[in-house]
Design an enzyme around this catalytic site. Structure first.
Site, short mmCIF file in Angstrom:
data_model
loop_
_atom_site.label_atom_id
_atom_site.label_comp_id
_atom_site.label_asym_id
_atom_site.label_seq_id
_atom_site.Cartn_x
_atom_site.Cartn_y
_atom_site.Cartn_z
N HIS A 1 -44.39 -36.22 -35.47
CA HIS A 1 -43.40 -36.19 -34.40
C HIS A 1 -42.08 -36.82 -34.87
O HIS A 1 -41.01 -36.27 -34.65
CB HIS A 1 -43.94 -36.93 -33.19
CG HIS A 1 -43.01 -36.93 -32.03
ND1 HIS A 1 -42.81 -35.81 -31.26
CD2 HIS A 1 -42.22 -37.89 -31.52
CE1 HIS A 1 -41.94 -36.09 -30.32
NE2 HIS A 1 -41.56 -37.35 -30.46
N LYS B 1 -51.03 -33.39 -20.36
CA LYS B 1 -49.58 -33.34 -20.61
C LYS B 1 -49.33 -32.55 -21.89
O LYS B 1 -48.42 -31.73 -21.96
CB LYS B 1 -49.01 -34.76 -20.70
CG LYS B 1 -47.49 -34.84 -20.71
CD LYS B 1 -46.84 -34.61 -22.05
CE LYS B 1 -45.33 -34.77 -21.98
NZ LYS B 1 -44.68 -34.51 -23.27
N GLU C 1 -38.39 -31.05 -26.26
CA GLU C 1 -39.12 -32.06 -27.05
C GLU C 1 -39.41 -31.56 -28.46
O GLU C 1 -40.07 -30.53 -28.63
CB GLU C 1 -40.44 -32.40 -26.34
CG GLU C 1 -41.21 -33.52 -27.03
CD GLU C 1 -42.51 -33.89 -26.29
OE1 GLU C 1 -42.59 -33.66 -25.06
OE2 GLU C 1 -43.43 -34.38 -26.95
N ASP D 1 -41.75 -20.21 -12.27
CA ASP D 1 -41.66 -21.41 -11.43
C ASP D 1 -42.61 -22.48 -11.99
O ASP D 1 -43.81 -22.48 -11.71
CB ASP D 1 -42.04 -21.02 -10.00
CG ASP D 1 -41.93 -22.18 -9.02
OD1 ASP D 1 -41.88 -23.34 -9.47
OD2 ASP D 1 -41.92 -21.91 -7.80
C1 MEV Z 1 -46.76 -35.62 -26.33
O1 MEV Z 1 -45.75 -34.84 -25.74
C2 MEV Z 1 -48.14 -35.04 -26.03
C3 MEV Z 1 -49.32 -35.85 -26.54
O2 MEV Z 1 -49.28 -37.18 -26.01
C4 MEV Z 1 -50.57 -35.16 -26.04
C5 MEV Z 1 -51.87 -35.89 -26.31
O3 MEV Z 1 -51.87 -37.13 -26.43
O4 MEV Z 1 -52.91 -35.18 -26.36
C6 MEV Z 1 -49.32 -35.97 -28.02
#
Ligand code: MEV
Length: 416
Positions: free
Chosen positions: A368, A255, A81, A271
């Site tokens: 991003h 995430k 990513e 792992d």
């Molecule tokens: C994207 O890979 C991760 C985010 O969505 C984490 C977040 O919202 O804190 C940007």
């Protein structure tokens, strides 16, 4: 650290490799060797798992600007990513301005579960196990002599009940191994004794991936100034509170943390399924899914704390046959499995800081998409210096998509 590594992202691949080799005090050839073929040739891969057809490549990168327990570190990351490595480095840079990450870890305890069926008197079973603790620890030492020689071994035997299910936990200090194989071996070998002592029937014996005796805690303090002001600082603290209240937000918050954690876990050949399972089970331990990392205001600063289980290894596992995974551990400078776990957790925290800061400032897409544009440009067929130029054009035009990238590439080629 890294004045010489400042602006690493703007260097060419060649320059970057030369700088990193110099920084690590290794020859360029040994760095190239480690990276060759992604660290795993087909013949070796063919012996690693079943029905192999080939290998799968991923970008392998270093995050910079990490200062962990006062020591500057390069953090190896493998991830597909765009913007994860940039987020980790940017977060670490802000945290370094406040003195860096402080890490505290549990001992490297991995736990096996032995299920016992038909135990009639649980209290008697528990005291029988307590009385037999010493001989069981001695027997364990004969089953895992290598581990005991390295300073590890069975540390505690615990009997738990879940409804009318009875389970014995064997808590094993696995030193620098992740330890799933070690504890599975031990659990299967000790099961007959446990059955005999407790008067039950044998059930299943297997590691638990809820490695809650193997946690890592990371703390950081960042000044409001380093974040871009009090409003940004308060926005990040607000996002943290939202994650505590809203499980939908907590999941995405986590995430973002796992973006950093998993990239280190993967780069070092660990792992990641075990880490993921453990992380989310830990996050849900109260019955309500919670953020793994919290931020709050203190004076003019933002203070953050991350706590999570992290069962990593620096010996055993795929590292035995994977040159790049072994090299990634060397690159990080981790001297123990728990030290590496601290680095992975710091990477998670840095990513979380950058993500939440972006969310409360420009929004996530601004940064991003600028980085994503490069992979779109490459997918459209741009090569060498065309990639950055096509990415710049489509990003500037606000149309980061394959069609726009193809058009921009044709235009660029016509111009040249
Ligand atoms: C994207 O890979 C991760 C985010 O969505 C984490 C977040 O919202 O804190 C940007």
């Amino acid at each position: 650290m890294s004045d010489e590594l400042a602006g690493l992202s703007r260097r060419s691949l060649e320059e970057r490799r030369a700088l990193v080799a110099r920084r690590l005090g290794i020859t360029r050839e040994s760095l190239d060797d480690a990276l060759l073929g992604g660290g795993l040739d087909e013949a070796t891969a063919n012996r690693a798992i079943e029905n192999v057809l080939g290998t799968l490549a991923l970008p392998f990168a270093v995050a910079t600007r990490f200062v962990i327990d006062t020591v500057p570190r390069l953090i190896p990351m493998a991830v597909e990513e765009p913007s994860v490595v940039a987020a980790a480095s940017a977060g670490a840079k802000r945290i370094a301005q406040g003195g860096g990450f402080t890490v505290d870890t549990d001992p490297p305890i991995t736990t096996a579960e032995v299920e016992l069926l038909g135990v009639l008197d649980v209290d008697r079973a528990r005291s029988a196990l307590a009385d037999a603790n010493e001989p069981l620890v001695e027997k364990a030492a004969t089953i895992l002599p290598g581990l005991v020689a390295r300073g590890g071994g069975l540390r505690e035997i615990e009997l738990l009940t879940f409804g009318d299910s009875v389970v014995v936990h064997l808590h094993v200090d696995c030193r620098d191994a992740m330890g799933a194989n070690l504890v599975n071996t031990l659990a299967e070998a000790l099961a007959p004794e446990l059955v005999q002592l407790t008067g039950g029937e044998p059930g299943v014996a297997i590691v638990t991936n809820l490695a809650d005796r193997r946690k890592v805690r990371v703390r950081a303090r960042v000044s409001a100034e380093a974040l871009g002001g009090l409003q940004v600082r308060d926005g990040i603290a607000r996002m943290s509170t939202l994650a505590e209240r809203d499980p939908y937000r907590a999941t995405t918050h986590n995430k973002g943390i796992m973006n950093g954690v998993d990239a280190v876990v993967l780069a070092t050949g660990n792992d990641w399924r075990a880490v993921e399972a453990g992380a989310h089970a830990w996050a849900a331990r109260t019955g309500r899914y919670q953020p793994l990392c919290r931020w709050w205001a203190e004076g003019d600063d933002l203070v953050g704390e991350l706590e999570m289980p992290l069962a990593l290894g620096i010996v055993g596992g795929i590292g035995r046959i994977h040159r790049l995974a072994r090299f990634a551990v060397e690159l990080s400078g981790a001297q123990s499995a728990m030290e590496l776990a601290g680095f992975a957790a710091a990477a998670g925290m840095a990513c979380n800081l950058s993500a939440t800061r972006a969310l409360v400032t420009d929004g996530i897409q601004a940064g991003h998409m600028a980085l994503h544009a490069r992979s779109v440009a490459a997918a459209a067929g741009a090569v060498a210096d065309e990639v950055d130029e096509v990415a710049r054009r489509i990003h500037q035009a606000g149309t980061v998509g394959l069609e726009a990238a193809r058009a921009a590439l044709s235009e660029l080629r016509r111009e040249r």
